[in-house]
Design a protein around this motif. Structure first.
Motif, PDB file in Angstrom:
ATOM      1  N   GLU A  10       0.808  -1.212   0.000  1.00  0.00           N
ATOM      2  CA  GLU A  10       0.000   0.000   0.000  1.00  0.00           C
ATOM      3  C   GLU A  10       0.846   1.268   0.000  1.00  0.00           C
ATOM      4  O   GLU A  10       2.049   1.240   0.294  1.00  0.00           O
ATOM      5  N   ALA A  11       0.183   2.374  -0.303  1.00  0.00           N
ATOM      6  CA  ALA A  11       0.862   3.667  -0.367  1.00  0.00           C
ATOM      7  C   ALA A  11       1.503   4.036   0.967  1.00  0.00           C
ATOM      8  O   ALA A  11       2.588   4.627   1.010  1.00  0.00           O
ATOM      9  N   GLY A  12       0.845   3.698   2.070  1.00  0.00           N
ATOM     10  CA  GLY A  12       1.361   4.034   3.383  1.00  0.00           C
ATOM     11  C   GLY A  12       2.623   3.298   3.769  1.00  0.00           C
ATOM     12  O   GLY A  12       3.238   3.596   4.798  1.00  0.00           O
ATOM     13  N   LYS A  13       3.044   2.349   2.935  1.00  0.00           N
ATOM     14  CA  LYS A  13       4.280   1.599   3.162  1.00  0.00           C
ATOM     15  C   LYS A  13       5.236   1.763   1.979  1.00  0.00           C
ATOM     16  O   LYS A  13       6.063   0.891   1.730  1.00  0.00           O
ATOM     17  N   THR A  14       5.129   2.891   1.278  1.00  0.00           N
ATOM     18  CA  THR A  14       5.948   3.144   0.095  1.00  0.00           C
ATOM     19  C   THR A  14       6.792   4.401   0.279  1.00  0.00           C
ATOM     20  O   THR A  14       6.298   5.431   0.722  1.00  0.00           O
ATOM     21  N   VAL A  15       8.060   4.295  -0.088  1.00  0.00           N
ATOM     22  CA  VAL A  15       8.968   5.445  -0.126  1.00  0.00           C
ATOM     23  C   VAL A  15       9.503   5.583  -1.542  1.00  0.00           C
ATOM     24  O   VAL A  15       9.886   4.589  -2.172  1.00  0.00           O
ATOM     25  N   VAL A  16       9.523   6.811  -2.054  1.00  0.00           N
ATOM     26  CA  VAL A  16      10.140   7.089  -3.347  1.00  0.00           C
ATOM     27  C   VAL A  16      11.341   7.994  -3.085  1.00  0.00           C
ATOM     28  O   VAL A  16      11.245   8.973  -2.349  1.00  0.00           O
ATOM     29  N   ALA A  17      12.473   7.624  -3.676  1.00  0.00           N
ATOM     30  CA  ALA A  17      13.713   8.354  -3.401  1.00  0.00           C
ATOM     31  C   ALA A  17      14.589   8.332  -4.636  1.00  0.00           C
ATOM     32  O   ALA A  17      14.477   7.444  -5.480  1.00  0.00           O
ATOM     33  N   GLY A  18      15.473   9.297  -4.732  1.00  0.00           N
ATOM     34  CA  GLY A  18      16.350   9.295  -5.889  1.00  0.00           C
ATOM     35  C   GLY A  18      17.546  10.196  -5.725  1.00  0.00           C
ATOM     36  O   GLY A  18      17.594  11.083  -4.852  1.00  0.00           O
ATOM     37  N   PHE A  19      18.523   9.957  -6.586  1.00  0.00           N
ATOM     38  CA  PHE A  19      19.748  10.744  -6.621  1.00  0.00           C
ATOM     39  C   PHE A  19      19.669  11.791  -7.716  1.00  0.00           C
ATOM     40  O   PHE A  19      19.289  11.482  -8.853  1.00  0.00           O
ATOM     41  N   SER A  20      20.007  13.036  -7.397  1.00  0.00           N
ATOM     42  CA  SER A  20      20.064  14.120  -8.365  1.00  0.00           C
ATOM     43  C   SER A  20      18.702  14.291  -9.053  1.00  0.00           C
ATOM     44  O   SER A  20      17.715  14.595  -8.388  1.00  0.00           O
ATOM     45  N   GLN A  21      18.612  14.051 -10.366  1.00  0.00           N
ATOM     46  CA  GLN A  21      17.325  14.190 -11.036  1.00  0.00           C
ATOM     47  C   GLN A  21      16.300  13.209 -10.472  1.00  0.00           C
ATOM     48  O   GLN A  21      15.103  13.497 -10.437  1.00  0.00           O
ATOM     49  N   GLY A  22      16.760  12.046 -10.014  1.00  0.00           N
ATOM     50  CA  GLY A  22      15.851  11.106  -9.381  1.00  0.00           C
ATOM     51  C   GLY A  22      15.232  11.664  -8.115  1.00  0.00           C
ATOM     52  O   GLY A  22      14.066  11.402  -7.795  1.00  0.00           O
ATOM     53  N   GLY A  23      16.007  12.447  -7.357  1.00  0.00           N
ATOM     54  CA  GLY A  23      15.466  13.113  -6.182  1.00  0.00           C
ATOM     55  C   GLY A  23      14.460  14.190  -6.558  1.00  0.00           C
ATOM     56  O   GLY A  23      13.454  14.389  -5.869  1.00  0.00           O
ATOM     57  N   ILE A  24      14.743  14.887  -7.641  1.00  0.00           N
ATOM     58  CA  ILE A  24      13.807  15.897  -8.149  1.00  0.00           C
ATOM     59  C   ILE A  24      12.465  15.257  -8.470  1.00  0.00           C
ATOM     60  O   ILE A  24      11.400  15.759  -8.091  1.00  0.00           O
ATOM     61  N   MET A  25      12.506  14.120  -9.165  1.00  0.00           N
ATOM     62  CA  MET A  25      11.273  13.435  -9.548  1.00  0.00           C
ATOM     63  C   MET A  25      10.545  12.872  -8.327  1.00  0.00           C
ATOM     64  O   MET A  25       9.307  12.901  -8.260  1.00  0.00           O
ATOM     65  N   SER A  26      11.299  12.378  -7.364  1.00  0.00           N
ATOM     66  CA  SER A  26      10.684  11.840  -6.150  1.00  0.00           C
ATOM     67  C   SER A  26       9.917  12.922  -5.405  1.00  0.00           C
ATOM     68  O   SER A  26       8.777  12.715  -4.968  1.00  0.00           O
ATOM     69  N   ALA A  27      10.547  14.085  -5.250  1.00  0.00           N
ATOM     70  CA  ALA A  27       9.889  15.196  -4.574  1.00  0.00           C
ATOM     71  C   ALA A  27       8.660  15.664  -5.342  1.00  0.00           C
ATOM     72  O   ALA A  27       7.603  15.932  -4.747  1.00  0.00           O
ATOM     73  N   GLY A  28       8.787  15.751  -6.660  1.00  0.00           N
ATOM     74  CA  GLY A  28       7.665  16.205  -7.469  1.00  0.00           C
ATOM     75  C   GLY A  28       6.465  15.294  -7.359  1.00  0.00           C
ATOM     76  O   GLY A  28       5.313  15.750  -7.272  1.00  0.00           O
TER      77      GLY A  28
END
Length: 227
Positions: free
Chosen positions: A111-129
């Motif tokens: 489920e969404a409540g157990k999901t983390v999205v993370a990234g380096f550089s542009q990947g971090g930009i996309m994760s935050a967005g």
């Protein structure tokens, strides 16, 4: 980060291509790792290997080919006045990433409540967005040597929705690609938005050092397994 000796197979039947390291036993959560511009999903395999076996980990490939084994979410030019991006491509990739997150959650049963999205550089930009515009899709996000695009402002979620998120800002003080001032801006913006976050700085450049990797794993584990 060093890559795994053998990568999981590439899967290409969802909105984005990815490699999945399934959890051992019942998954405690799902972590999506997004790479930087001009790289590919294998670049964060070493980071994936450090995450607990109880977490399913997806190494996600950005959608735009740039060359052999080279991909991006949007084009960017680094100028004296800062990065200049293809905003239309960035927006299309944000929408595509959100679709992929939902598809992968359905596929893995996590489920969404157990999901983390993370990234380096542009990947971090996309994760935050993705997280800041649809916080109900994830539990938290991490920006590793990245930034938050001001272009997402019209799509930001409400303060009430953003209050459920947790975030991590990680940045090297000697970063010569995205200077540490971008982390300062992320810090100020997340504070203004009312997002819970941790902000950690390191004597490092534009890179994921062993200490950064350990701290990211600790933060992710605390968010998905300890709570």
């Amino acid at each position: 980060m060093n890559v795994l000796p053998q990568l999981p197979p590439l899967v290409e039947d969802l909105s984005l291509a990815y490699r999945l390291r399934p959890a051992s036993g019942e998954p405690a959560g799902l972590v999506l790792l997004l790479h930087g511009v001009g790289s590919n999903e294998a670049s964060l395999a070493g980071l994936a290997a450090l995450l607990p076996a109880s977490l399913s980990v997806a190494l996600v490939r950005s959608p735009i080919p740039m060359g052999p084994a080279s991909f991006s979410a949007f084009a960017v030019n680094f100028t004296a006045s800062g990065p200049v991006i293809d905003a239309d491509a960035a927006e299309a990739s944000r929408v595509r990433l959100l679709a992929f997150i939902e598809e992968l959650q359905v596929r893995t049963g996590i489920e969404a409540g157990k999901t983390v999205v993370a990234g380096f550089s542009q990947g971090g930009i996309m994760s935050a967005g993705a997280a800041l515009t649809r916080p109900q899709a994830v539990r938290g996000f991490a920006i590793l040597s990245g930034r938050i695009l001001p272009e997402i402002t019209p799509a930001l979620a409400s303060p009430e929705a953003l209050a459920q998120l947790d975030a991590l800002i990680v940045h090297g003080s000697f970063d010569d690609r995205l200077p540490v001032s971008w982390a300062d801006r992320s810090h100020a913006w997340l504070k203004e938005l009312g997002v819970r976050f941790e902000d950690r700085r390191y004597p490092a450049g534009h890179e994921v050092t062993p200490q950064i990797a350990r701290d990211f794993v600790e933060w992710t584990t605390g968010l998905l397994i300890s709570t």
